[in-house]
Design an enzyme around this catalytic site. Structure first.
Site, PDB file in Angstrom:
ATOM      1  N   ASP A 110       0.854  -1.270  -0.216  1.00  0.00           N
ATOM      2  CA  ASP A 110       0.106   0.122  -0.013  1.00  0.00           C
ATOM      3  C   ASP A 110       0.901   1.194  -0.026  1.00  0.00           C
ATOM      4  O   ASP A 110       2.184   1.235   0.081  1.00  0.00           O
ATOM      5  CB  ASP A 110      -0.973  -0.058   1.043  1.00  0.00           C
ATOM      6  CG  ASP A 110      -0.482   0.257   2.568  1.00  0.00           C
ATOM      7  OD1 ASP A 110       1.021   0.307   2.616  1.00  0.00           O
ATOM      8  OD2 ASP A 110      -1.085  -0.026   3.723  1.00  0.00           O
ATOM      9  N   CYS A 329     -13.016 -27.513  10.631  1.00  0.00           N
ATOM     10  CA  CYS A 329     -12.092 -26.425  10.109  1.00  0.00           C
ATOM     11  C   CYS A 329     -10.846 -27.281  10.022  1.00  0.00           C
ATOM     12  O   CYS A 329     -10.419 -27.814  10.870  1.00  0.00           O
ATOM     13  CB  CYS A 329     -11.998 -25.564  11.157  1.00  0.00           C
ATOM     14  SG  CYS A 329     -10.682 -24.282  10.946  1.00  0.00           S
ATOM     15  N   CYS A 331      -7.965 -26.209  10.242  1.00  0.00           N
ATOM     16  CA  CYS A 331      -6.598 -25.488  10.809  1.00  0.00           C
ATOM     17  C   CYS A 331      -5.924 -26.502  11.950  1.00  0.00           C
ATOM     18  O   CYS A 331      -6.506 -27.152  12.450  1.00  0.00           O
ATOM     19  CB  CYS A 331      -6.988 -24.098  11.483  1.00  0.00           C
ATOM     20  SG  CYS A 331      -7.639 -23.971  13.172  1.00  0.00           S
ATOM     21  N   CYS A 334      -8.083 -26.213  15.326  1.00  0.00           N
ATOM     22  CA  CYS A 334      -9.303 -27.054  15.510  1.00  0.00           C
ATOM     23  C   CYS A 334      -9.042 -28.589  15.300  1.00  0.00           C
ATOM     24  O   CYS A 334      -9.557 -29.488  15.768  1.00  0.00           O
ATOM     25  CB  CYS A 334     -10.286 -26.618  14.416  1.00  0.00           C
ATOM     26  SG  CYS A 334     -10.806 -25.019  14.740  1.00  0.00           S
ATOM     27  N   HIS A 360      -6.289 -19.962  13.143  1.00  0.00           N
ATOM     28  CA  HIS A 360      -7.541 -20.210  13.055  1.00  0.00           C
ATOM     29  C   HIS A 360      -8.411 -19.117  12.169  1.00  0.00           C
ATOM     30  O   HIS A 360      -8.881 -19.408  11.307  1.00  0.00           O
ATOM     31  CB  HIS A 360      -8.266 -20.572  14.275  1.00  0.00           C
ATOM     32  CG  HIS A 360      -9.944 -20.865  14.123  1.00  0.00           C
ATOM     33  ND1 HIS A 360     -10.638 -21.950  13.711  1.00  0.00           N
ATOM     34  CD2 HIS A 360     -10.746 -19.765  14.438  1.00  0.00           C
ATOM     35  CE1 HIS A 360     -11.723 -21.520  13.468  1.00  0.00           C
ATOM     36  NE2 HIS A 360     -11.847 -20.180  13.854  1.00  0.00           N
TER      37      HIS A 360
END
Ligand SMILES: [Zn+2]
Length: 394
Positions: A110, A329, A331, A334, A360
């Site tokens: 940016d 999930c 991840c 999890c 997560h």
């Protein structure tokens, strides 16, 4: 092959959501939502996509290996922060941001405009911004030319033109920021063009430039800004100074802006997208890429996304919650740990807790974007959005 290719455009008609009315007469039925591919020297980004916010050249708490496992498609680094340290010269010396970080996929940078103008003592004039470094108090001057040069040294694949961001409900303040953004564009373009020719050396692949549309939440200013930007010789567009779709006008502003911007160029919603609503509405109204520090910041504070809304892991009810947050999930948190364990890590302020929570939350938004992308291809966006939003926001 072109920089941006649209694979599928979609006009959803089965949406169970109120489509905000905009002031443009641009065809209300024009398809805005699309799935596409952005091509860069560091690979392709399938859009719509959530880009990891790597402010200081790292997605906070995550390593590149985490990002690869999560399937982060690209990262966005912050020119203001990298200007202060380690400095664009050092990154150039390392061979550019990809070599410096050993990140193999695409990178956005940016312009730094938003961060500088968030500083309490930043002074903006017709040529640029003067501010004090939050690190050592040094006075620093930033202009469109110096932002473009810094971004060129950092060497991301996609650059943002230096703009004046603002956050105000005052029409005259937002108008002035918009007019400055427009006035600064030629210097951005000239510098980018100049550096592009140098960049044609083998060591520097082509770098794209996005112009940033300003105007806050004022439809007349957004319309003026989008009309001004739409024919500029840039590769894509950033949409700046919008912060959350919790503000009712935001979705209408996104829609209005993208109805004016050319269909064939990608649009990046700058810094907004920490909530599923932001992502759904942003995609619905024609944005292709998103970045936001929200998912990582929330995670470090113990707020985790779930299909039924955000949870706060510090809450006492998780002390003996011996189950994962969401067994579907993929991840690391999890798949391996109970919320009771994560609660313990937060209560003892262990850094591992922040890492797992961040993994997560980033997985959650990236998985959601993958589902959104697929739903555009399958013409099921409307039902995905309705079901997901009903579950998340009750
Ligand atoms: Zn998870």
């Amino acid at each position: 092959m072109s920089f941006f290719t649209i694979k599928k455009q979609s006009l959803e008609t089965d949406l169970d959501t109120e489509i905000p009315q905009t002031t443009t007469t641009a065809s209300q039925k024009r398809p805005l939502m699309r799935a596409g591919i952005i091509k860069t020297a560091h690979g392709e980004i399938e859009t719509p996509a959530f880009v990891g916010a790597a402010t200081c050249a790292t997605v906070k708490a995550l390593t590149n290996r985490h990002l690869e496992t999560i399937k982060t498609p690209a990262i966005l680094v912050n020119t203001y922060h990298l200007l202060l340290t380690p400095g664009p010269e050092l990154i150039a010396q390392a061979g550019g941001i990809n070599k410096f970080t050993n990140w193999q996929k695409p990178t956005f940078s940016d312009s730094g405009g938003f961060q500088m103008l968030s500083l309490p003592d930043a002074k903006v004039d017709s040529d640029g911004v003067t501010f004090k470094s939050h690190r050592n108090g040094d006075t620093i001057r930033m202009t469109p030319e110096s932002s473009m040069r810094a971004q060129w040294q950092i060497g991301a694949d996609i650059h943002m033109a230096f703009d004046q961001a603002a956050d105000s409900r005052d029409h005259s303040i937002m108008k002035q920021a918009m007019l400055r953004t427009h006035a600064w564009l030629p210097e951005n373009l000239e510098t980018h063009e100049l550096l592009k020719h140098q960049a044609e050396r083998d060591s520097k692949p082509y770098q794209s430039l996005y112009a940033v549309v300003q105007g806050g939440l004022f439809p007349d200013l957004r319309q003026t800004s989008a009309e001004f930007m739409k024919d500029q010789p840039v590769d894509g567009f950033g949409i700046g100074s919008l912060y959350t779709t919790e503000t009712p006008e935001t979705a209408a502003i996104i829609k209005l802006t993208n109805e004016i911007l050319p269909v064939e160029k990608p649009r990046h919603l700058l810094g907004m997208g920490s909530e599923p609503r932001d992502l759904f509405l942003g995609v619905l109204y024609g944005c292709d890429t998103f970045d936001c520090v929200g998912p990582t910041r929330l995670a470090r504070n113990g707020a985790l996304y779930s299909k039924t809304g955000r949870i706060n892991i510090k809450n006492a009810k998780y002390r003996d919650y011996f189950a994962p947050l969401d067994e579907t999930c993929p991840c690391e948190l999890c798949q391996n740990h109970t919320l009771a364990y994560l609660h313990h890590l937060f209560k003892t302020d262990e850094i591992t807790g922040k890492i797992l929570a961040t993994i997560h939350n980033e997985t959650f938004v990236i998985d959601l974007m993958q589902k959104i992308r697929q739903s555009i291809q399958d013409d099921t966006f409307g039902s995905l959005m309705t079901n997901f939003m009903n579950s998340y926001y009750n």
